[in-house]
Enzyme design. Structure first.
Site, short mmCIF file in Angstrom:
data_model
loop_
_atom_site.label_atom_id
_atom_site.label_comp_id
_atom_site.label_asym_id
_atom_site.label_seq_id
_atom_site.Cartn_x
_atom_site.Cartn_y
_atom_site.Cartn_z
N LYS A 19 -21.55 -4.36 24.04
CA LYS A 19 -20.50 -3.49 23.49
C LYS A 19 -21.10 -2.14 23.06
O LYS A 19 -20.51 -1.09 23.28
CB LYS A 19 -19.81 -4.16 22.29
CG LYS A 19 -19.10 -5.46 22.66
CD LYS A 19 -18.54 -6.17 21.45
CE LYS A 19 -19.58 -6.71 20.50
NZ LYS A 19 -20.41 -7.81 21.03
N GLY A 60 -25.10 -6.62 15.98
CA GLY A 60 -26.28 -5.84 16.36
C GLY A 60 -25.93 -5.18 17.68
O GLY A 60 -25.86 -5.85 18.71
N HIS A 61 -25.61 -3.89 17.65
CA HIS A 61 -25.17 -3.18 18.85
C HIS A 61 -26.27 -2.23 19.30
O HIS A 61 -26.59 -1.27 18.61
CB HIS A 61 -23.86 -2.42 18.57
CG HIS A 61 -22.71 -3.35 18.27
ND1 HIS A 61 -21.44 -2.92 18.01
CD2 HIS A 61 -22.65 -4.71 18.22
CE1 HIS A 61 -20.65 -3.98 17.81
NE2 HIS A 61 -21.38 -5.07 17.93
N GLN A 70 -18.89 -8.83 17.40
CA GLN A 70 -18.87 -10.24 17.82
C GLN A 70 -18.12 -10.36 19.15
O GLN A 70 -18.13 -9.44 19.93
CB GLN A 70 -18.25 -11.14 16.74
CG GLN A 70 -19.13 -11.34 15.51
CD GLN A 70 -19.15 -10.16 14.58
OE1 GLN A 70 -18.11 -9.73 14.10
NE2 GLN A 70 -20.32 -9.62 14.30
P1 GDP Z 1 -23.62 -5.98 21.72
O1 GDP Z 1 -23.78 -6.76 20.46
O2 GDP Z 1 -22.43 -6.42 22.51
O3 GDP Z 1 -23.62 -4.50 21.50
O4 GDP Z 1 -24.90 -6.32 22.62
P2 GDP Z 1 -26.42 -6.38 22.11
O5 GDP Z 1 -26.92 -5.01 21.88
O6 GDP Z 1 -26.58 -7.37 21.01
O7 GDP Z 1 -27.10 -7.07 23.36
C1 GDP Z 1 -27.03 -6.51 24.63
C2 GDP Z 1 -28.48 -6.28 25.12
O8 GDP Z 1 -28.46 -6.01 26.50
C3 GDP Z 1 -29.13 -5.05 24.49
O9 GDP Z 1 -30.51 -5.25 24.43
C4 GDP Z 1 -28.80 -3.94 25.48
O10 GDP Z 1 -29.73 -2.87 25.44
C5 GDP Z 1 -28.90 -4.68 26.78
N1 GDP Z 1 -28.01 -4.23 27.85
C6 GDP Z 1 -26.76 -3.72 27.78
N2 GDP Z 1 -26.25 -3.53 29.03
C7 GDP Z 1 -27.20 -3.95 29.88
C8 GDP Z 1 -27.27 -4.06 31.31
O11 GDP Z 1 -26.34 -3.75 32.03
N3 GDP Z 1 -28.43 -4.57 31.84
C9 GDP Z 1 -29.48 -4.97 31.06
N4 GDP Z 1 -30.56 -5.45 31.67
N5 GDP Z 1 -29.45 -4.88 29.72
C10 GDP Z 1 -28.33 -4.39 29.15
P1 IMO Z 2 -22.41 -8.66 18.04
O1 IMO Z 2 -21.43 -7.70 17.45
C1 IMO Z 2 -23.52 -12.84 18.69
C2 IMO Z 2 -22.52 -15.69 15.51
C3 IMO Z 2 -23.65 -16.31 14.73
C4 IMO Z 2 -23.04 -17.65 14.38
C5 IMO Z 2 -21.56 -17.29 14.13
C6 IMO Z 2 -21.22 -17.09 12.65
O2 IMO Z 2 -23.79 -8.15 18.06
O3 IMO Z 2 -21.93 -9.18 19.35
P2 IMO Z 2 -21.74 -15.13 10.92
O4 IMO Z 2 -23.05 -14.56 10.46
O5 IMO Z 2 -20.85 -14.13 11.59
O6 IMO Z 2 -21.01 -15.92 9.89
O7 IMO Z 2 -22.16 -16.22 12.06
O8 IMO Z 2 -21.33 -16.08 14.83
N1 IMO Z 2 -22.51 -14.18 15.53
C7 IMO Z 2 -22.84 -13.46 16.60
N2 IMO Z 2 -23.30 -13.84 17.82
N3 IMO Z 2 -23.29 -11.54 18.43
C8 IMO Z 2 -22.81 -11.15 17.24
O9 IMO Z 2 -22.43 -9.87 16.98
C9 IMO Z 2 -22.60 -12.12 16.24
N4 IMO Z 2 -22.16 -12.08 14.96
C10 IMO Z 2 -22.10 -13.35 14.55
O10 IMO Z 2 -24.81 -16.43 15.51
O11 IMO Z 2 -23.07 -18.50 15.50
MG MG Z 3 -25.24 -7.88 19.49
#
Ligand code: GDP
Ligand code: IMO
Ligand code: MG
Length: 430
Positions: free
Chosen positions: A16, A40-41, A224
């Site tokens: 995201k 964690g974005h 999430q």
């Molecule tokens: P979010 O929580 O939905 O914002 O996603 P996260 O940041 O937690 O996890 C996504 C991970 O995949 C991060 O390390 C991004 O840098 C990485 N990422 C996002 N898009 C791509 C993609 O198209 N390919 C690869 N290899 N990594 C990606």
């Molecule tokens: P983003 O925005 C993935 C999961 C936790 C746990 C459940 C409840 O980065 O996609 P909480 O701390 O919210 O009460 O935990 O939800 N969880 C996530 N899993 N990405 C997240 O956020 C999450 N935020 C919470 O691992 O299973």
């Molecule tokens: Mg994340």
């Protein structure tokens, strides 16, 4: 101008942050509507990588204003620290970040209660991020929460905090047998936050509705994922908020009639962090490969993410609940080099086939996924700058998803960086 909502279609971490950052370039306002620092974005640009937990993912575009809405639960220490780090990177946040006066606070006792409760649940623990999210939303709905606006009035804050900590200490000690918290130390720490948060706290509902009336384009950033929604997710293994589309209206105070685009972010395979049912989970070499190649480790907690094949039963359900008007498929590059790609199309339960996603845990834990197999590709995706330039089997995979979900794919992500993305014009999508 209308509202575009960006929502995770699976269990979070779909990418995201990357997609919101990319779309923010052409937008006026990016607003987070639920969750807290459990999110964690990740955003990657040039040679930089940054993980945002509370500040919306539009902050690295100077022309974009960011809003943390009333539906978010805010750890004031965490938001202050995040702002500081963003400014150290050379991005000014002044005048570009507004925090709702009605947003509830996460306090140290929320984290302590969560920790104690998870410990007590033992094998049945949810596997939370430990950020105090559940207990903070509990206080909000019990009408005993403390809000951003309370931070601006030291006397009221002292009184409310003292009362709340004393109550939580009784709970911690008598019910959970845990250590009590130091009332005075917490009160003294939190009364100091007033000057630090004052420049950001405002009535964001008024701000957003005026901006919409003035023709500004707002992007609502979900945290999430839909399968972690407290109502529609795999309860009780969910978070305590509404990542699904309705959360945008209650978490920002914008009317549903303002929403005209709902973008579902779909990772090209599935992942999940924490406990709970996951029908297509792979506990074999293929799962290990996805984790390794996809760097599937939590951006907030560093925990290894559970990995598995794409689940169309779950995706049809989250498409239905959210009414996705477009899909952004991420991490397609991670599938490169796999001979065969499997996709779950139906479940088998008690000997019968079903296309229904049973969000009730007891059933979902017992379903057996039924797969269709698609041929993989070995060509490097980075060469492609249009849909047609992708390897034929990658195109077929995307067309298959599009057809099965009956929603157009408008963005394809093939790497963490902004440049590693293909925008698909409407006429190309079938
Ligand atoms: P979010 O929580 O939905 O914002 O996603 P996260 O940041 O937690 O996890 C996504 C991970 O995949 C991060 O390390 C991004 O840098 C990485 N990422 C996002 N898009 C791509 C993609 O198209 N390919 C690869 N290899 N990594 C990606
Ligand atoms: P983003 O925005 C993935 C999961 C936790 C746990 C459940 C409840 O980065 O996609 P909480 O701390 O919210 O009460 O935990 O939800 N969880 C996530 N899993 N990405 C997240 O956020 C999450 N935020 C919470 O691992 O299973
Ligand atoms: Mg994340």
């Amino acid at each position: 101008m209308p509202v575009t909502v960006v929502i995770g279609s699976q269990w979070g971490d779909e990418g995201k942050g990357k997609i919101v950052d990319l779309l923010s370039e052409d937008l006026d306002i990016v607003a987070r509507y639920q969750g807290g620092a459990n999110a964690g974005h990740t955003i990657c640009w040039d040679d930089k990588e940054f993980v945002l937990h509370l500040v919306p993912s539009g902050i690295f575009h100077d022309n974009t204003t960011c809003v943390i809405g009333n539906g978010v639960v805010i750890d004031p220490a965490a938001v202050i620290e995040e702002i500081k780090t963003i400014e150290e990177l050379g991005y000014s946040v002044e005048g570009r970040l507004h925090i709702s006066h009605n947003a509830h606070l996460i306090m140290p006792y929320h984290k302590a209660v969560e920790q104690a409760r998870e410990r007590l649940r033992d094998a049945d623990a949810i596997g939370t991020t430990g950020r105090g999210i559940g207990p903070a939303y509990m206080d909000k709905f019990a009408r005993t929460g403390i809000r951003m606006v309370d931070l601006l009035d030291r006397d009221t804050l002292r009184k409310k905090l003292k009362q709340a900590i004393e109550e939580k200490n009784t709970l911690l000690k008598s019910v959970y047998g845990a250590d009590e918290l130091d009332v005075d130390a917490i009160v003294e720490e939190y009364v100091e936050f007033d000057k630090m948060v004052d420049p950001y706290v405002t009535d964001t509902t008024q701000y957003l509705n005026r901006a919409l009336a003035d023709g500004k384009h707002v992007l609502a950033e979900g945290a999430q994922g839909s399968l972690l929604d407290v109502d529609f997710g795999t309860y009780p293994y969910v978070t305590s908020s509404h990542p699904t589309v309705g959360g945008c209206c209650t978490g920002l105070g914008v009317p549903p009639t303002a929403v005209n685009r709902v973008i579902g972010i779909v990772k090209a395979y599935s992942t999940r962090v924490g406990n709970g049912p996951f029908p297509t989970e792979l506990n074999d070499d293929a799962g290990e490969r996805l984790r390794k190649v996809g760097h599937e480790f939590g951006a907030t907690t560093g925990r290894p993410r559970r990995c598995g094949w794409l689940d169309l039963v779950a995706l049809r359900y989250t498409t239905q609940v959210n009414g996705f008007t477009e899909l952004a498929v991420t991490k397609l590059d991670v599938l490169t080099g796999m001979d065969e790609i499997k996709v779950c199309t139906r479940y088998r339960y008690n000997g019968k086939e079903t296309g229904r996603f049973p969000s009730e845990t007891q059933t979902l834990e017992r379903v057996e996924p039924i797969y269709e197999s698609l041929p993989g590709w070995s060509e490097n995706l980075q060469e492609a700058s249009t849909f047609e330039e992708l390897p034929a089997n990658a195109q077929s995979y995307l067309e298959y998803l599009q057809q099965k979900l009956n929603v157009r794919i408008s963005l394809i992500s093939m790497g963490p960086k902004r440049s590693q993305t293909i925008a698909v014009p409407p006429q190309v999508a079938a």
